[in-house]
Design an enzyme around this catalytic site. Structure first.
Site, short mmCIF file in Angstrom:
data_model
loop_
_atom_site.label_atom_id
_atom_site.label_comp_id
_atom_site.label_asym_id
_atom_site.label_seq_id
_atom_site.Cartn_x
_atom_site.Cartn_y
_atom_site.Cartn_z
N GLU A 14 44.55 44.29 46.73
CA GLU A 14 43.49 45.29 46.84
C GLU A 14 44.00 46.72 46.64
O GLU A 14 43.34 47.67 47.01
CB GLU A 14 42.77 45.24 48.21
CG GLU A 14 42.38 43.86 48.69
CD GLU A 14 41.31 43.20 47.86
OE1 GLU A 14 40.37 43.89 47.44
OE2 GLU A 14 41.43 42.00 47.60
N THR A 19 42.63 47.23 38.36
CA THR A 19 41.75 48.25 37.76
C THR A 19 42.55 49.12 36.80
O THR A 19 42.10 49.43 35.69
CB THR A 19 41.10 49.12 38.87
OG1 THR A 19 40.50 48.24 39.82
CG2 THR A 19 40.04 50.05 38.29
N ARG A 156 35.51 42.85 40.75
CA ARG A 156 36.65 42.48 41.60
C ARG A 156 37.00 41.01 41.43
O ARG A 156 36.21 40.15 41.78
CB ARG A 156 36.28 42.78 43.06
CG ARG A 156 37.38 42.54 44.05
CD ARG A 156 38.45 43.61 43.99
NE ARG A 156 39.71 43.13 44.56
CZ ARG A 156 40.74 42.73 43.84
NH1 ARG A 156 40.70 42.72 42.53
NH2 ARG A 156 41.86 42.34 44.42
N ASP A 184 51.06 42.45 35.45
CA ASP A 184 50.18 42.61 36.61
C ASP A 184 50.32 41.34 37.42
O ASP A 184 50.02 40.25 36.94
CB ASP A 184 48.74 42.78 36.12
CG ASP A 184 47.76 42.97 37.28
OD1 ASP A 184 48.22 43.29 38.39
OD2 ASP A 184 46.55 42.77 37.08
N GLN A 188 48.56 39.63 46.90
CA GLN A 188 48.48 38.93 48.19
C GLN A 188 49.80 38.22 48.49
O GLN A 188 50.53 37.85 47.59
CB GLN A 188 47.33 37.93 48.18
CG GLN A 188 45.99 38.55 48.55
CD GLN A 188 45.31 39.26 47.41
OE1 GLN A 188 45.71 39.11 46.27
NE2 GLN A 188 44.30 40.04 47.71
#
Length: 347
Positions: A14, A19, A156, A184, A188
Site C-alpha cells: 500500500e 501507482t 487498486r 515492481d 506485503q
C-alpha cells in the site's frame, strides 16, 4: 543508448509503488491501449464493492464497540441494501456495476453512519481510491465505459509476484539517456521472500514509503502500525549485503494525503514519531511535520549503513504517485543523479 541500470522497487504494501509503476508506463512508454484500459473495468468495479463492504461491515462493528455507537447505526432502510452489498463484496467474482447497483451503493455511501465510518479510515482498511470512485459512480456503470488514465491510476490491485518494465526518463525517442529496468515487487510480508533473487547486481534501490500511513495498520497484521513496519523494512533492506555499493532513492510518497491528514491527526499517534513537537497550526506545520519525518528516515539510513557504505548515493524525493508532473520531475532528477554518480566512478 546509455548503460542499463537495474532498479529494484521495494516498500511496504500500500505504499504506492504500483501507482508509480503505472505512471512510468504512461510517461515514458506508450501508455495503456484500449484493451488494457478495458481490462481494468472489473478491477475498478471490484474496488467499489470491496470499499462499500469494508465501510458497511466497519459501521456494524463500530456500532457495537464504540462509546458513541449511535452515530454508526445505519438507517433501517439502508440495512437491507448494506447486507446485499456486503454479500456481493465478499464474493470471489464480482458482478459488473449497473444503474441499479450504483443506486444502492450511492444510497449506502450517503448514509451518515457510513460517512462517520469513512472518517475512521485509518482503523479500517479503506483504500485511498474510495472517495474518487464514489464520486464517479454513474460514469463507471455506463454500458460503454472505458476506464480513463486517471481511473487506472486509482485502481487498486495487490501486486503478487514480480512485474518489470524497461524505460528511459528522457523518453523513447531521445538517445543518450540511461535505460532502466524497474522491478515492481509485492510489498506485503508474504511477498518479500520473492525479492531476494532480484537484489543481486542492482545499481539502485528505490524504496517507496507512504508517509500518510503513520496512523494506519497493516493489511496483513492489524496489530502493526504501517509506518513502524516501513521503518523496519527500510532498515532490513539497507542492511542487505548485496546493497553495499548500491545507490538508494527514497520516495516519501502520498504527500497529498499527508498534507490533509496532518491537520487532523497528530504525528505522535505513531510510536516512531512520539517525540514530534508541532509548531503553530497552518501551512507551515505541514512542512515542519514533513521535515521531521524526512529526518527520521535519514537517521535510519545512517544508523543502518556501515561507515564504509555511507558514501553511496542516497537521495530523498517527496512524491505523490497520482501527480504525473511530479513523478516525471522526480525520475528526471533521479536519472541526473544516477548519471553523475556513474560518471564519478567511471562506470
Amino acid at each position: 543508448i546509455g548503460c542499463r541500470c537495474f532498479l529494484s522497487f521495494s516498500g511496504a504494501g500500500e505504499s504506492g509503488k504500483s501507482t508509480i509503476f503505472k505512471q512510468i508506463k504512461l510517461l515514458f512508454r506508450t501508455g495503456f491501449d484500449e484493451a488494457e484500459l478495458k481490462g481494468y473495468t472489473p478491477v475498478i468495479h471490484a474496488n467499489v464493492f470491496q470499499t462499500i463492504k469494508i465501510l458497511y461491515d466497519g459501521a456494524k462493528e463500530l456500532a457495537q464497540v464504540e462509546p458513541e455507537s449511535s452515530k454508526y447505526v445505519i438507517l433501517p432502510d439502508n440495512q437491507e441494501i448494506g447486507e446485499k452489498l456486503s454479500e456481493i463484496g465478499g464474493r470471489l467474482d464480482y458482478p459488473s456495476l449497473n444503474k441499479e447497483l450504483v443506486q444502492d451503493v450511492r444510497k449506502l455511501w450517503e448514509d451518515q453512519a457510513i460517512q462517520e465510518t469513512y472518517s475512521c479510515g485509518s482503523v479500517l482498511q479503506v483504500p485511498d481510491c474510495a472517495h474518487y470512485f464514489m464520486d464517479n459512480l454513474d460514469r463507471l456503470a455506463e454500458a460503454d465505459y472505458v476506464p480513463t488514465k486517471e481511473d487506472v491510476l486509482h485502481a487498486r490491485v495487490r501486486t503478487n509476484g514480480v512485474v518489470e518494465i524497461q524505460f528511459s526518463p528522457l523518453g523513447e525517442s531521445k538517445r543518450g539517456g540511461e535505460v532502466y529496468r524497474l522491478y515492481d515487487v509485492g510489498g506485503q510480508r508474504n511477498e518479500r521472500r520473492k525479492w531476494i533473487h532480484l537484489f543481486e547486481g542492482v545499481d539502485a534501490v528505490i524504496f517507496c514509503a507512504a508517509i500518510s500511513e503513520y496512523d494506519q495498520l497493516l493489511f496483513e497484521d492489524e496489530t502493526q502500525n504501517r509506518m513502524m513496519e516501513t521503518k523496519e523494512l527500510f532498515d532490513w533492506v539497507l542492511k542487505q549485503r548485496c546493497f553495499e555499493k548500491t545507490s538508494f532513492m527514497l520516495f516519501l510518497n502520498k504527500f497529498d494525503i499527508f498534507e490533509r491528514k496532518i491537520q487532523k491527526v497528530p504525528l505522535t499517534v505513531c510510536e516512531w514519531f512520539k517525540d514530534y513537537e508541532p509548531i503553530a497550526p497552518g501551512k507551515q506545520d505541514v512542512e515542519h511535520a514533513y521535515e521531521f519525518v524526512k529526518k527520521k528516515f535519514e537517521e535510519v539510513y545512517f544508523q543502518s549503513s556501515k561507515p564504509e557504505r555511507v558514501d553511496r548515493v542516497f537521495k530523498i524525493y517527496r512524491t505523490t504517485a497520482l501527480d504525473q508532473k511530479l513523478v516525471k520531475k522526480t525520475f528526471k532528477l533521479m536519472d541526473e543523479s544516477m548519471r553523475r554518480s556513474r560518471e564519478g566512478t567511471g562506470t
